[in-house]
Design a protein around this motif. Structure first.
Motif, PDB file in Angstrom:
ATOM      1  N   HIS A 288       1.010  -0.982  -0.114  1.00  0.00           N
ATOM      2  CA  HIS A 288       0.181  -0.096  -0.116  1.00  0.00           C
ATOM      3  C   HIS A 288       1.023   1.214  -0.158  1.00  0.00           C
ATOM      4  O   HIS A 288       1.611   1.390   0.885  1.00  0.00           O
ATOM      5  CB  HIS A 288      -0.985   0.048   1.343  1.00  0.00           C
ATOM      6  CG  HIS A 288      -1.290   1.224   1.105  1.00  0.00           C
ATOM      7  ND1 HIS A 288      -2.164   1.900   2.604  1.00  0.00           N
ATOM      8  CD2 HIS A 288      -2.281   2.133   0.476  1.00  0.00           C
ATOM      9  CE1 HIS A 288      -2.984   2.899   2.323  1.00  0.00           C
ATOM     10  NE2 HIS A 288      -2.444   3.016   0.815  1.00  0.00           N
ATOM     11  N   CYS A 289       0.923   2.100  -1.368  1.00  0.00           N
ATOM     12  CA  CYS A 289       1.608   3.581  -1.208  1.00  0.00           C
ATOM     13  C   CYS A 289       0.425   4.648  -0.246  1.00  0.00           C
ATOM     14  O   CYS A 289      -0.143   4.753   0.473  1.00  0.00           O
ATOM     15  CB  CYS A 289       1.262   4.157  -2.161  1.00  0.00           C
ATOM     16  SG  CYS A 289       1.388   2.274  -3.869  1.00  0.00           S
ATOM     17  N   TYR A 290       1.822   5.622   0.246  1.00  0.00           N
ATOM     18  CA  TYR A 290       1.639   6.360   1.377  1.00  0.00           C
ATOM     19  C   TYR A 290       1.582   6.863   1.294  1.00  0.00           C
ATOM     20  O   TYR A 290       0.619   7.607   0.329  1.00  0.00           O
ATOM     21  CB  TYR A 290       3.876   7.020   1.342  1.00  0.00           C
ATOM     22  CG  TYR A 290       3.142   8.174   2.465  1.00  0.00           C
ATOM     23  CD1 TYR A 290       3.560   8.312   3.725  1.00  0.00           C
ATOM     24  CD2 TYR A 290       3.292   9.769   1.941  1.00  0.00           C
ATOM     25  CE1 TYR A 290       3.787   9.257   4.867  1.00  0.00           C
ATOM     26  CE2 TYR A 290       3.353  11.128   3.031  1.00  0.00           C
ATOM     27  CZ  TYR A 290       3.684   9.994   4.117  1.00  0.00           C
ATOM     28  OH  TYR A 290       3.770  11.399   5.587  1.00  0.00           O
ATOM     29  N   ARG A 291       0.117   6.984   2.737  1.00  0.00           N
ATOM     30  CA  ARG A 291      -1.165   7.947   1.914  1.00  0.00           C
ATOM     31  C   ARG A 291      -2.161   8.412   1.210  1.00  0.00           C
ATOM     32  O   ARG A 291      -2.305   9.399   0.440  1.00  0.00           O
ATOM     33  CB  ARG A 291      -0.967   9.465   2.355  1.00  0.00           C
ATOM     34  CG  ARG A 291      -0.412   9.693   3.689  1.00  0.00           C
ATOM     35  CD  ARG A 291       0.133  10.746   4.488  1.00  0.00           C
ATOM     36  NE  ARG A 291      -0.244  10.698   5.923  1.00  0.00           N
ATOM     37  CZ  ARG A 291       0.780  11.743   7.094  1.00  0.00           C
ATOM     38  NH1 ARG A 291       0.961  12.861   6.110  1.00  0.00           N
ATOM     39  NH2 ARG A 291       0.706  11.383   8.194  1.00  0.00           N
ATOM     40  N   SER A 292      -2.402   7.237   0.290  1.00  0.00           N
ATOM     41  CA  SER A 292      -2.733   7.166  -1.009  1.00  0.00           C
ATOM     42  C   SER A 292      -3.825   6.036  -1.257  1.00  0.00           C
ATOM     43  O   SER A 292      -3.996   5.250  -0.299  1.00  0.00           O
ATOM     44  CB  SER A 292      -2.080   6.896  -2.236  1.00  0.00           C
ATOM     45  OG  SER A 292      -2.060   6.281  -2.338  1.00  0.00           O
ATOM     46  N   ALA A 293      -4.809   5.980  -2.352  1.00  0.00           N
ATOM     47  CA  ALA A 293      -5.283   4.412  -2.705  1.00  0.00           C
ATOM     48  C   ALA A 293      -4.229   3.924  -3.904  1.00  0.00           C
ATOM     49  O   ALA A 293      -5.589   3.456  -4.450  1.00  0.00           O
ATOM     50  CB  ALA A 293      -6.793   5.165  -3.142  1.00  0.00           C
ATOM     51  N   ASP A 294      -3.205   4.222  -3.587  1.00  0.00           N
ATOM     52  CA  ASP A 294      -2.480   3.358  -4.546  1.00  0.00           C
ATOM     53  C   ASP A 294      -2.097   1.976  -3.682  1.00  0.00           C
ATOM     54  O   ASP A 294      -2.176   1.648  -2.920  1.00  0.00           O
ATOM     55  CB  ASP A 294      -1.721   4.233  -5.297  1.00  0.00           C
ATOM     56  CG  ASP A 294      -2.525   5.145  -5.946  1.00  0.00           C
ATOM     57  OD1 ASP A 294      -3.341   5.333  -6.132  1.00  0.00           O
ATOM     58  OD2 ASP A 294      -1.888   6.152  -6.256  1.00  0.00           O
TER      59      ASP A 294
END
Length: 461
Positions: A288-294
């Protein structure tokens, strides 16, 4: 002798007024008759008044005692209210964003319109009994929605649930390989999970209570076929930017012969990992990427990072929909898993009311892009589970039992759209908190990151 009228001011015990008395002059003196009972002490009235005073004094004492008790309990009430307010705060979005209320007909119509397009596309490709049945059911649902525009005889919630069911069925039809069950999966759900067969402290130190670990999950991987990996969250037990890979199980147990990879220059970089979400699949780490929905894909060979955005209205991240049940695991919003069918992202969305969502991830080697191919929505609230993992296209969820035991209690089959919340498969642990759970299709083992301890179990079918 003339009678003289004498005015004597006497205090009446009855009404407090003066009394007029007649007198006569006798032998040079004024003689009058006076009723002396007027000066008698009113003992009876005094006693009655004293009783009233004593009663009033008792009532005042009781009232004062009640005030004192209330003053003592007031801080407790204030503390309870503050505690309840804090506990309800994570769920304020249910009120502010209008979840679980009636959806607008326009939005419902848009969702149904997209579903009609998807069903039409799938039916034109497959044209089998299942797609024909789906087309008929979508037609009936469209009739219900049209009816809602002219009357209030159709329940909005039931229509929304039917829409979710049909969407899941369309996703199941889209791209499941024809030999999916025969080639990759065992029959039925997990029936038993062994006691821990591996127990080890996190190599970086058991103070790092959050992270992920496991064995290389891709069956046809060459370069990392027998490797084991550990990905601790070194910054606040929330963020991380390093991966440690061991070439074999023996190296992992001996904490030797490892290689460290750095996939982000800092703990606040866009490529930093957020939450205990990683899995090593092939020669790439997915997380899970930093502070994102990615979802990010870090290539161990090229040190490059690619990403894909998860679908859904209001994908939860930055601790909006973490795993909870008993205690919430910080920033565990998006969970990346692998099984016999490939890669998965488990998360929750505002559009699905905070319930679990499972999306299949596909890496396109030719185009060098990460894509989302299918998405299923469940009815299990994500904050009501302590963790989750995928096995053969089935989503399993766990819950806290006590400090030394978890329990697998829920399963959702993406092939059929069916749910089962009657499971009771125990998972022994050595510490209270579970940061991550991951299944590995190469050896059918389940890996737990257990508050600084690394545990492995054998899944039985």
């Amino acid at each position: 002798m003339l009678p003289l009228l004498l005015l004597l001011l006497l205090t009446s015990t009855d009404d407090g007024r003066a009394q007029r008395v007649s007198g006569q002059m006798k032998k040079g003196s004024c003689v009058c008759e006076v009723n002396s009972t007027m000066w008698l002490f009113p003992a009876l009235k005094y006693e009655a008044l004293l009783q009233q005073v004593q009663t009033c004094e008792g009532s005042l004492n009781q009232l004062q005692e009640q005030v004192n008790i209330s003053s003592q309990r007031l801080p407790q009430f204030q503390s309870s209210i503050s505690n309840l307010t804090a506990r309800l705060k994570p769920y304020q979005y249910l009120h502010h964003q209008g979840l679980y209320t009636v959806l607008s007909l326009d939005l419902l119509g848009q969702e149904l319109g997209q579903l009609e397009v998807d069903v039409g596309a799938v039916h034109s490709q497959l044209n089998n009994t299942k797609t024909q049945r789906l087309s008929k059911e979508v037609g009936k649902l469209r009739a219900d929605v049209n009816k809602m525009e002219t009357s209030d005889t159709v329940n909005m919630k039931s229509v929304k649930e039917k829409l979710r069911y049909l969407k899941n069925n369309v996703e199941s039809c889209k791209s499941i390989p024809k030999n999916f069950k025969a080639a990759n999966c065992l029959k039925g759900l997990i029936t038993n999970i062994s006691d821990p067969i591996t127990t080890k402290v996190v190599p970086h130190g058991k103070g790092y209570i959050s992270g992920s670990w496991g064995k290389q999950a891709r069956t046809d991987s060459e370069g990392q076929k027998s490797s084991y990996w550990v990905q601790p969250l070194l910054s606040g037990n929330i963020w991380g930017n390093t991966l440690r890979v061991y070439q074999s199980y023996q190296d992992f147990m001996a904490s030797s012969n490892h290689q460290d990879f750095t996939f982000a220059p800092s703990y606040t970089h866009t490529d930093t990992i957020e939450g205990p979400s990683a899995v090593l699949y092939g020669e790439a780490l997915y997380y899970h990427c930093y502070r994102s929905a990615d979802v990010c894909r870090y290539d161990l060979n090229t040190n490059s990072v690619k990403r894909a955005t998860l679908p859904g209205v209001g994908v939860g991240f930055n601790n909006k929909f973490p795993y909870c049940y008993y205690d919430c695991r910080l920033n565990s919003d998006v969970d990346i898993e692998a099984d016999e069918t490939g890669l998965w992202a488990i998360y929750a969305t505002v559009g699905n009311h905070g319930n679990l969502v499972a999306s299949r991830l596909v890496w396109d080697d030719d185009a060098q892009t990460l894509n989302v191919s299918q998405t299923w929505e469940t009815r299990m609230f994500k904050k009501a589970v302590s963790n989750a993992f995928m096995v053969c296209g089935v989503l399993y969820a766990t819950r806290y039992v006590d400090d030394y035991r978890e329990e697998v209690f829920f399963a959702f089959d993406t092939a059929t759209g069916q749910e089962d919340n009657s499971l009771a498969l125990p998972l022994e642990k050595v510490a209270k908190g579970v940061a991550s759970l991951s299944y590995n299709p190469t050896n059918k083992q389940i890996y737990m990151y257990n508050d600084g301890y690394l545990l492995a179990y054998q899944a039985r079918f």
